[in-house]
Design a protein around this motif. Structure first.
Motif, short mmCIF file in Angstrom:
data_model
loop_
_atom_site.label_atom_id
_atom_site.label_comp_id
_atom_site.label_asym_id
_atom_site.label_seq_id
_atom_site.Cartn_x
_atom_site.Cartn_y
_atom_site.Cartn_z
N ARG A 5 0.84 -1.21 0.00
CA ARG A 5 0.00 0.00 0.00
C ARG A 5 0.87 1.25 0.00
NH1 ARG A 5 -5.15 -1.74 -1.10
NH2 ARG A 5 -5.38 -3.77 -0.12
N VAL A 6 0.27 2.35 -0.40
CA VAL A 6 0.97 3.64 -0.42
C VAL A 6 1.56 3.94 0.96
CG1 VAL A 6 0.62 6.13 -0.64
CG2 VAL A 6 -0.29 4.58 -2.39
N ARG A 7 0.83 3.68 2.02
CA ARG A 7 1.31 3.98 3.38
C ARG A 7 2.61 3.26 3.71
NH1 ARG A 7 -1.94 4.56 7.15
NH2 ARG A 7 -3.93 4.24 6.15
N ASP A 8 2.87 2.12 3.03
CA ASP A 8 4.08 1.35 3.30
C ASP A 8 5.34 2.02 2.76
OD1 ASP A 8 2.54 -0.73 4.49
OD2 ASP A 8 2.10 -1.54 2.48
N LEU A 9 5.22 2.86 1.75
CA LEU A 9 6.38 3.45 1.10
C LEU A 9 6.40 4.98 1.09
CD1 LEU A 9 6.75 1.22 -2.10
CD2 LEU A 9 7.73 0.88 0.17
N MET A 10 5.31 5.60 1.47
CA MET A 10 5.23 7.05 1.33
C MET A 10 6.21 7.78 2.25
SD MET A 10 1.63 7.99 3.15
CE MET A 10 1.50 8.16 4.92
N THR A 11 6.55 8.98 1.84
CA THR A 11 7.38 9.88 2.64
C THR A 11 6.44 10.72 3.48
OG1 THR A 11 9.05 9.97 0.91
CG2 THR A 11 9.03 11.79 2.50
N THR A 112 -4.13 13.02 -6.71
CA THR A 112 -3.73 12.63 -5.36
C THR A 112 -4.03 11.15 -5.16
OG1 THR A 112 -5.88 13.17 -4.38
CG2 THR A 112 -4.23 14.94 -4.44
N THR A 113 -3.58 10.63 -4.05
CA THR A 113 -3.88 9.25 -3.68
C THR A 113 -4.17 9.19 -2.19
OG1 THR A 113 -3.17 6.93 -3.92
CG2 THR A 113 -1.48 8.55 -3.29
N THR A 114 -4.49 8.01 -1.73
CA THR A 114 -4.76 7.81 -0.30
C THR A 114 -3.74 6.82 0.26
OG1 THR A 114 -6.23 5.93 -0.65
CG2 THR A 114 -7.23 8.14 -0.67
N PRO A 115 -3.57 6.78 1.57
CA PRO A 115 -2.59 5.85 2.15
C PRO A 115 -2.95 4.38 1.93
CG PRO A 115 -3.77 7.03 3.88
CD PRO A 115 -4.18 7.64 2.58
N ASP A 116 -4.23 4.08 1.74
CA ASP A 116 -4.65 2.70 1.57
C ASP A 116 -4.68 2.24 0.12
OD1 ASP A 116 -4.97 2.14 4.31
OD2 ASP A 116 -6.88 3.21 4.31
N ALA A 117 -4.36 3.12 -0.82
CA ALA A 117 -4.32 2.73 -2.23
C ALA A 117 -3.18 1.74 -2.45
CB ALA A 117 -4.12 3.96 -3.11
N GLU A 118 -3.37 0.85 -3.42
CA GLU A 118 -2.31 -0.10 -3.76
C GLU A 118 -1.20 0.65 -4.49
OE1 GLU A 118 -3.82 -3.45 -5.93
OE2 GLU A 118 -5.29 -3.92 -4.37
N ILE A 119 0.03 0.25 -4.20
CA ILE A 119 1.19 0.88 -4.83
C ILE A 119 1.10 0.82 -6.35
CG2 ILE A 119 3.66 0.49 -5.28
CD1 ILE A 119 3.21 2.19 -2.86
N LEU A 152 10.73 2.78 -6.81
CA LEU A 152 11.90 2.19 -7.45
C LEU A 152 12.95 1.75 -6.44
CD1 LEU A 152 13.02 1.58 -10.27
CD2 LEU A 152 14.12 3.82 -10.20
N PHE A 153 13.23 2.58 -5.45
CA PHE A 153 14.25 2.24 -4.46
C PHE A 153 13.81 1.09 -3.57
CE2 PHE A 153 15.83 6.87 -4.77
CZ PHE A 153 16.46 6.58 -5.96
N TYR A 154 12.52 0.90 -3.40
CA TYR A 154 12.01 -0.21 -2.61
C TYR A 154 12.27 -1.55 -3.31
CZ TYR A 154 8.84 -3.52 -0.47
OH TYR A 154 8.33 -4.64 0.13
N ILE A 155 12.20 -1.55 -4.62
CA ILE A 155 12.29 -2.79 -5.40
C ILE A 155 13.52 -3.60 -5.06
CG2 ILE A 155 12.55 -3.70 -7.74
CD1 ILE A 155 10.78 -1.38 -8.70
#
Length: 160
Positions: A5-11, A112-119, A152-155
């Motif tokens: 999810r977006v929340r997992d990687l967001m700044t 925009t997106t939400t924290p629960d959206a899929e990456i 990209l850096f998470y990959i």
């Protein structure tokens, strides 16, 4: 397996500017933090726009195009904008650009997106719109950003 999810990687430490900030104030913030774009927020952390390097450079180019039509035209990018230019017209344009309010040149319509959206959905939105980052909103309030670089850096997070 759960979807990322977006929340997992967001700044979550997001640099922002206000609509009434000047271009000079905004560019200094962007330069200090080495970022290409900043969300523009009101006093309640609601996103009202986005200011990018492209917005600022387009403003400079607009003024340069006007200078190019003058008989003895100067060049805006031949020296730092806070230096006194030898050409009075260049000096005036530098002051006008630096004093322009962010709200005059920012992009008003943003995705925009939400924290629960899929990456993968956030990535798809960025690639479809050819943008590098999305503000992350929860109940209309800015809580972070997600960028192509974050994904990209998470990959390859686990390097051998």
């Amino acid at each position: 397996m759960n979807q990322l999810r977006v929340r997992d990687l967001m700044t979550t430490q997001v640099i922002t500017v206000r609509p009434t900030d000047t271009v000079k104030q905004a560019v200094i913030k962007m330069a200090i933090d080495n970022i290409a774009a900043v969300p523009v927020t009101d006093n309640r952390s609601h996103v009202v726009g986005l200011l990018s390097q492209t917005d600022v450079l387009a403003l400079i180019l607009k003024y340069q195009n006007m200078l190019d039509k003058a008989p003895e035209h100067g060049h805006l990018l031949s020296m730092p904008m806070d230096d006194k230019a030898p050409n009075a017209e260049v000096d005036q344009y530098n002051r006008e650009i630096s004093g322009t309010k962010v709200e005059e040149i920012m992009t008003h319509t943003i995705i925009t997106t939400t924290p629960d959206a899929e990456i993968v959905e956030a990535l798809r939105a960025m690639l479809d719109a050819n943008i590098n980052r999305l503000p992350v909103l929860e109940k209309g309030v800015l809580i972070g950003t997600i960028s192509r670089a974050d994904i990209l850096f998470y990959i390859y997070k686990r390097k051998v």
